[in-house]
Motif scaffolding. Structure first.
Motif, short mmCIF file in Angstrom:
data_model
loop_
_atom_site.label_atom_id
_atom_site.label_comp_id
_atom_site.label_asym_id
_atom_site.label_seq_id
_atom_site.Cartn_x
_atom_site.Cartn_y
_atom_site.Cartn_z
N VAL A 131 0.87 -1.17 0.00
CA VAL A 131 0.00 0.00 0.00
C VAL A 131 0.91 1.23 0.00
O VAL A 131 2.04 1.17 0.50
N LEU A 158 -6.67 0.15 -1.39
CA LEU A 158 -6.65 -1.29 -1.60
C LEU A 158 -5.30 -1.85 -1.18
O LEU A 158 -4.25 -1.31 -1.53
N LYS A 160 -2.50 -4.48 -1.60
CA LYS A 160 -2.05 -5.24 -2.77
C LYS A 160 -1.07 -6.34 -2.37
O LYS A 160 -0.32 -6.19 -1.40
N ASP A 211 -2.00 -7.35 -7.23
CA ASP A 211 -3.42 -7.70 -7.18
C ASP A 211 -4.02 -7.28 -5.84
O ASP A 211 -3.36 -7.38 -4.79
N SER A 212 -5.27 -6.84 -5.84
CA SER A 212 -5.93 -6.41 -4.61
C SER A 212 -6.29 -7.60 -3.74
O SER A 212 -6.88 -8.57 -4.21
N VAL A 215 -9.45 -4.40 1.51
CA VAL A 215 -9.62 -2.96 1.70
C VAL A 215 -9.00 -2.60 3.04
O VAL A 215 -9.24 -3.26 4.05
#
Length: 247
Positions: A131, A158, A160, A211-212, A215
């Motif tokens: 992040v 997000l 990652k 890739d996420s 949250v």
């Protein structure tokens, strides 16, 4: 990305840290746990934990099963099971659990070993920051202090994947980690992403760097914040040693 000593407070004991092995030397499996998450909790090498408990592929463990922790070596095996790189260690939700006598259960499966199947010290590609934000708490290897870093970021950011890998844990069963995602990059490296507001991936899911995964969330007044850890052969290491240098 930059580092600040601000908010370097001492967290409560139920915050993210390596747990002490209980006096019994045994961990009783809870529903939703994987052998990866158990090894992560106690700072052990998941390969050695599986080996010590005679748990082979497909690495099924059961709720209420006893996992022996004492005697597990942290030195990685010279030859790894060639199936460990792709199959997560899953807790079965079936009712086929140990009897009342509750012996240590193991799954006996023939093990094929190859002299060429040695551990891979490197990961595919390079590490990236999970992040974008400010490091507000650094790594410490003293006592039960932080075994990772805290990164303050933007609301709604997000989280990652820091490198390619497979999600081997996605849940909230580890005390002090909130909604946690653990990614296995290879037989040597795991990364962990804690305090998430919401998890976006599932166990066994393959992910690429960037890739996420979730949250961003936080804990208490520390929001939005990500707690990020890296484990090498089960042992916590300073994530700043593998992440790109800060600007």
């Amino acid at each position: 990305m930059h580092y600040s000593a601000k908010n370097n407070r001492t967290y409560a004991s139920n915050n993210a840290s390596v747990s002490s092995i209980p006096s019994s030397g045994v961990h009783r499996v809870q529903s939703g746990e994987t052998l990866f998450s158990i090894a992560f909790r106690y700072g052990l090498d998941y390969r050695e934990l599986a080996k010590s408990n005679h748990i082979d592929s497909p690495y099924t463990i059961y709720p209420k099963q006893k996992i022996r922790l004492i005697g597990v070596q942290n030195t990685p095996p010279s030859v790894a099971n060639n199936s460990t790189s792709s199959i997560p260690l899953i807790v079965s939700n079936t009712k086929n659990i140990p009897s009342k006598s509750d012996p240590i259960v193991s799954v006996k499966v023939s093990e094929k070993l190859s002299k060429n199947d040695t551990k891979d010290e490197k990961i595919s590609g390079s590490w990236s920051w999970p992040v974008d934000g400010q490091v507000t708490r650094g790594f410490s290897n003293a006592g039960v202090s932080s075994k990772g870093i805290d990164i303050k970021a933007e609301q709604g950011a997000l989280v990652k994947a820091a490198a390619d890998g497979t999600v081997v844990y996605a849940g909230s069963g580890l005390i002090g980690y909130g909604n946690l995602v653990i990614v296995k990059h290879n037989d040597v490296y795991l990364s962990a992403y804690a305090y998430n507001e919401r998890i976006l991936v599932k166990e066994k899911q393959n992910v690429r760097a960037g890739d996420s995964l979730a949250v961003i969330g936080g804990k208490g007044d520390d929001r939005p914040l990500l707690h990020f850890e890296v484990r090498r052969d089960g042992q916590p290491i300073d994530p700043l040693d593998v992440l790109p240098k800060m600007n």
